[in-house]
Motif scaffolding. Structure first.
Motif, PDB file in Angstrom:
ATOM      1  N   GLN A 129      84.657  43.519  91.514  1.00  0.00           N
ATOM      2  CA  GLN A 129      85.073  43.283  93.244  1.00  0.00           C
ATOM      3  C   GLN A 129      85.730  44.830  93.755  1.00  0.00           C
ATOM      4  O   GLN A 129      85.490  45.086  94.758  1.00  0.00           O
ATOM      5  N   MET A 130      86.656  45.187  92.814  1.00  0.00           N
ATOM      6  CA  MET A 130      87.522  46.590  93.292  1.00  0.00           C
ATOM      7  C   MET A 130      86.760  47.834  93.366  1.00  0.00           C
ATOM      8  O   MET A 130      87.079  48.791  94.103  1.00  0.00           O
ATOM      9  N   ASN A 131      85.592  47.847  92.592  1.00  0.00           N
ATOM     10  CA  ASN A 131      84.905  49.142  92.717  1.00  0.00           C
ATOM     11  C   ASN A 131      83.310  48.716  92.648  1.00  0.00           C
ATOM     12  O   ASN A 131      82.558  49.070  91.657  1.00  0.00           O
ATOM     13  N   PRO A 132      82.860  47.891  93.683  1.00  0.00           N
ATOM     14  CA  PRO A 132      81.593  47.446  93.822  1.00  0.00           C
ATOM     15  C   PRO A 132      80.691  48.579  93.900  1.00  0.00           C
ATOM     16  O   PRO A 132      79.323  48.446  93.496  1.00  0.00           O
ATOM     17  N   VAL A 133      80.853  49.776  94.317  1.00  0.00           N
ATOM     18  CA  VAL A 133      79.711  50.769  94.410  1.00  0.00           C
ATOM     19  C   VAL A 133      79.516  51.274  93.060  1.00  0.00           C
ATOM     20  O   VAL A 133      78.360  51.334  92.825  1.00  0.00           O
ATOM     21  N   HIS A 134      80.397  51.621  92.364  1.00  0.00           N
ATOM     22  CA  HIS A 134      80.007  52.584  91.048  1.00  0.00           C
ATOM     23  C   HIS A 134      80.478  51.595  89.906  1.00  0.00           C
ATOM     24  O   HIS A 134      80.033  52.031  88.775  1.00  0.00           O
ATOM     25  N   LYS A 135      81.051  50.479  89.909  1.00  0.00           N
ATOM     26  CA  LYS A 135      81.527  49.704  88.905  1.00  0.00           C
ATOM     27  C   LYS A 135      82.217  50.289  87.563  1.00  0.00           C
ATOM     28  O   LYS A 135      81.985  50.162  86.561  1.00  0.00           O
ATOM     29  N   LYS A 136      82.942  51.624  88.044  1.00  0.00           N
ATOM     30  CA  LYS A 136      83.634  52.333  86.874  1.00  0.00           C
ATOM     31  C   LYS A 136      84.950  52.071  86.675  1.00  0.00           C
ATOM     32  O   LYS A 136      85.645  51.859  87.924  1.00  0.00           O
ATOM     33  N   ILE A 137      85.603  52.321  85.579  1.00  0.00           N
ATOM     34  CA  ILE A 137      86.837  52.604  85.368  1.00  0.00           C
ATOM     35  C   ILE A 137      87.256  54.252  85.416  1.00  0.00           C
ATOM     36  O   ILE A 137      86.402  54.952  85.230  1.00  0.00           O
ATOM     37  N   PRO A 138      88.591  54.512  85.651  1.00  0.00           N
ATOM     38  CA  PRO A 138      89.711  53.767  86.111  1.00  0.00           C
ATOM     39  C   PRO A 138      89.634  53.125  87.500  1.00  0.00           C
ATOM     40  O   PRO A 138      89.048  53.901  88.235  1.00  0.00           O
ATOM     41  N   VAL A 139      90.035  51.887  87.587  1.00  0.00           N
ATOM     42  CA  VAL A 139      90.453  51.319  89.055  1.00  0.00           C
ATOM     43  C   VAL A 139      91.904  51.245  89.078  1.00  0.00           C
ATOM     44  O   VAL A 139      92.555  50.666  88.124  1.00  0.00           O
ATOM     45  N   LEU A 140      92.673  51.814  90.030  1.00  0.00           N
ATOM     46  CA  LEU A 140      93.982  51.589  90.012  1.00  0.00           C
ATOM     47  C   LEU A 140      94.052  50.813  91.321  1.00  0.00           C
ATOM     48  O   LEU A 140      93.587  50.846  92.498  1.00  0.00           O
ATOM     49  N   ILE A 141      94.999  49.429  90.996  1.00  0.00           N
ATOM     50  CA  ILE A 141      95.083  48.540  92.062  1.00  0.00           C
ATOM     51  C   ILE A 141      96.560  48.468  92.200  1.00  0.00           C
ATOM     52  O   ILE A 141      97.378  48.014  91.485  1.00  0.00           O
ATOM     53  N   HIS A 142      96.978  48.746  93.533  1.00  0.00           N
ATOM     54  CA  HIS A 142      98.220  48.888  93.887  1.00  0.00           C
ATOM     55  C   HIS A 142      98.353  47.947  94.972  1.00  0.00           C
ATOM     56  O   HIS A 142      98.131  48.088  96.225  1.00  0.00           O
ATOM     57  N   ASN A 143      99.421  46.887  94.756  1.00  0.00           N
ATOM     58  CA  ASN A 143      99.664  45.914  95.781  1.00  0.00           C
ATOM     59  C   ASN A 143      98.376  45.247  96.267  1.00  0.00           C
ATOM     60  O   ASN A 143      98.186  45.015  97.555  1.00  0.00           O
TER      61      ASN A 143
ATOM     62  N   VAL B  34      92.145  51.713  94.277  1.00  0.00           N
ATOM     63  CA  VAL B  34      92.120  53.458  94.716  1.00  0.00           C
ATOM     64  C   VAL B  34      91.242  53.564  93.444  1.00  0.00           C
ATOM     65  O   VAL B  34      91.554  53.501  92.183  1.00  0.00           O
ATOM     66  N   ASN B  35      89.974  54.348  93.936  1.00  0.00           N
ATOM     67  CA  ASN B  35      89.067  54.800  92.507  1.00  0.00           C
ATOM     68  C   ASN B  35      89.157  56.276  92.568  1.00  0.00           C
ATOM     69  O   ASN B  35      89.407  56.896  93.230  1.00  0.00           O
ATOM     70  N   GLU B  36      88.376  56.791  91.244  1.00  0.00           N
ATOM     71  CA  GLU B  36      88.345  58.223  91.015  1.00  0.00           C
ATOM     72  C   GLU B  36      89.566  58.669  90.534  1.00  0.00           C
ATOM     73  O   GLU B  36      90.520  58.640  91.146  1.00  0.00           O
ATOM     74  N   SER B  37      89.525  58.806  89.162  1.00  0.00           N
ATOM     75  CA  SER B  37      90.894  59.467  88.494  1.00  0.00           C
ATOM     76  C   SER B  37      91.624  60.578  89.245  1.00  0.00           C
ATOM     77  O   SER B  37      92.736  60.166  89.265  1.00  0.00           O
ATOM     78  N   ILE B  38      90.938  61.338  89.658  1.00  0.00           N
ATOM     79  CA  ILE B  38      91.512  62.555  90.233  1.00  0.00           C
ATOM     80  C   ILE B  38      92.183  62.240  91.524  1.00  0.00           C
ATOM     81  O   ILE B  38      93.266  62.860  91.898  1.00  0.00           O
ATOM     82  N   ILE B  39      91.572  61.440  92.201  1.00  0.00           N
ATOM     83  CA  ILE B  39      91.986  60.710  93.542  1.00  0.00           C
ATOM     84  C   ILE B  39      93.436  60.031  93.297  1.00  0.00           C
ATOM     85  O   ILE B  39      94.047  59.935  94.214  1.00  0.00           O
ATOM     86  N   GLN B  40      93.182  59.346  92.141  1.00  0.00           N
ATOM     87  CA  GLN B  40      94.272  58.258  91.874  1.00  0.00           C
ATOM     88  C   GLN B  40      95.652  58.912  91.477  1.00  0.00           C
ATOM     89  O   GLN B  40      96.710  58.601  91.925  1.00  0.00           O
ATOM     90  N   VAL B  41      95.487  60.347  90.771  1.00  0.00           N
ATOM     91  CA  VAL B  41      96.608  61.022  90.654  1.00  0.00           C
ATOM     92  C   VAL B  41      97.085  61.494  91.813  1.00  0.00           C
ATOM     93  O   VAL B  41      98.346  61.486  91.889  1.00  0.00           O
ATOM     94  N   GLN B  42      96.489  62.140  92.702  1.00  0.00           N
ATOM     95  CA  GLN B  42      96.985  62.582  93.968  1.00  0.00           C
ATOM     96  C   GLN B  42      97.527  61.311  94.668  1.00  0.00           C
ATOM     97  O   GLN B  42      98.754  61.407  95.416  1.00  0.00           O
TER      98      GLN B  42
END
Lengths: 223, 219
Positions: free
Chosen positions: B46-60, B64-72
């Motif tokens: 449900q949270m990453n329907p396009v790529h169905k990949k981890i990691p997925v960060l769920i905040h409230n 947010v998908n894509e690890s490098i984007i999550q770090v930012q």
């Protein structure tokens, strides 16, 4: 912003990667010197500024070199703070960044590189590309632009790449990828982009560009 | 407002490791949920329907998908503590560039080292070492990529270090002899609690790679 800023942009007329930088610089009202590169015969300046990657676009700001189009766009936004390019909210920013990756990595690979290479399995690739563009379609619902009421980061990334580059390639290939019927939001967005002076000023001339994209396609096929 | 942070992840993922480290650097409490990639949870889909990949960060509730984007994202939301990126736009751009370089080059190259054989593997090893050497040159004599402070580029790269013993075993080569400075950097990173807590035991990673190789018919 000052009068002593020295800004140079090395680019290629047909490249969406350098065109989007021009859009950003125009939005910020930053004067710059544009240097056209010939990728078959790279200038000594290009090779000196970017010895490892040897790619355009390259932004030089007061002697500092920045490469990679997304990195350059964020740099421009952080250096000239008026007329923001990226959304202010961290979540909105992350969404814009994720979509920018989707455009430049997946849509380009499936919708152009792979499509150009294969004769068979074309329908599959076209379907896959459409699925990816559907994500952009959803994102545009209820908005004028990806950036909301005004153009921003994702409009520059997706705009330079899809309607004013890939669509021209698809036209040349005889593929109707993004129909008005299936993608009303996307098509509405493109019409609106064509009314924005910054966009219109910064896109490559249509006919020449179509020829160029056909040529690129041939190169990929023969590689 | 309470911050609810969930991380959908997979223990050997060098991408998930980035997000784990970033959250810990900021002192953010989060719920770690292990995904079975052969049986993905409804939440992941449900949270990453396009790529169905981890990691997925769920905040409230928002993902947010894509690890490098999550770090930012983590750096921008929890901006009051331990900045992960430099504040100067030019230094920030350099950090972004190198993280992007790592993101684009490392995965495919390292995969060839353990998931192929013969000529393809030899070519993969060569490419992999070249990438590491480029990074080692960029690191230079600095303690971390940005200088004195641990940050973004270190976070982007360090997860791969837990896979090094697996690469060495299946690629039959020594990374330390080629890139001693990079190994020293990695060991320094591992002295940080946030990193040590976020990285798996390399022996476990070898076991995991061995299973994959069996599945691919390589052993």
């Amino acid at each position: 912003m000052g009068n002593n800023e020295e800004v140079k942009l090395l680019g290629v007329w047909a490249s969406p990667f350098s065109r989007r930088i021009e859009m950003a610089l125009k939005l910020k009202g930053v004067s710059y010197e544009y240097l056209e590169e010939d990728l078959e015969k790279k200038s000594s300046l290009l090779l000196a500024l970017s010895p490892i990657h040897k790619k355009i676009p390259i932004l030089v700001h007061n002697g500092k070199t920045i490469i990679e189009s997304h990195v350059i766009l964020e740099y421009i936004d952080e250096t000239w703070k008026h007329n923001p390019i990226l959304p202010q909210d961290p979540y909105e920013r992350s969404v814009a960044r994720v979509f920018a990756k989707l455009v430049d990595e997946q849509i380009v690979n499936v919708g152009f590189v792979s499509l150009t290479k294969t004769e068979k399995g074309r329908e599959g690739l076209i379907q896959q590309t459409r699925e990816l563009i559907k994500c952009l379609e959803k994102e545009l619902a209820g908005k004028d632009y990806f950036g909301g009421k005004t153009v921003g980061f994702l409009d520059f990334v997706a705009g330079s790449m899809i309607p004013f580059c890939l669509e021209r390639a698809w036209e040349g290939m005889g593929v109707e990828m993004i129909t008005e019927k299936e993608f009303p939001e996307y098509n509405k967005w493109v019409k609106k982009l064509k009314e924005v002076e910054i966009m219109v000023d910064c896109i490559p001339p249509r006919e020449e560009h179509i020829k160029h994209m056909n040529h690129m396609g041939e190169k990929i096929r023969s590689a | 407002m309470a911050n609810e942070v969930i991380l959908l992840d997979f223990w050997p993922s060098m991408f998930g490791m980035r997000t784990r480290i970033a959250l810990r650097e900021k002192g953010v409490e989060f719920e770690y949920r292990e995904e079975d990639l052969r049986n993905k949870s409804p939440l992941l889909l449900q949270m990453n329907p396009v790529h169905k990949k981890i990691p997925v960060l769920i905040h409230n509730g928002k993902s947010v998908n894509e690890s490098i984007i999550q770090v930012q994202y983590i750096d921008e939301v929890w901006s009051h503590k331990n900045p992960l990126l430099p504040s100067d736009p030019y230094l920030k751009a350099q950090a972004r560039f190198w993280a992007d370089f790592i993101d684009k080059k490392m995965y495919d190259a390292q995969r060839k080292v353990w998931a192929t054989k013969g000529e393809e593997q030899e070519a993969g090893k060569k490419e992999f070492i070249e990438i590491l050497k480029t990074l080692e040159t960029e690191l230079g004599d600095k303690p971390y990529f940005a200088g004195d402070d641990f940050g973004y580029v270190d976070i982007a790269l360090i997860g791969y270090y837990t896979w090094f013993p697996a690469y060495e075993k299946y690629g039959n080569f020594s990374i330390e002899s080629e890139c001693p400075k990079l190994i020293a950097w990695a060991k320094k990173c591992l002295e940080r609690e946030t990193v040590a807590k976020s990285l798996p035991d390399p022996e476990k990673v070898i076991g995991f790679v061995s299973e994959l190789r069996k599945r691919f018919g390589l052993e």
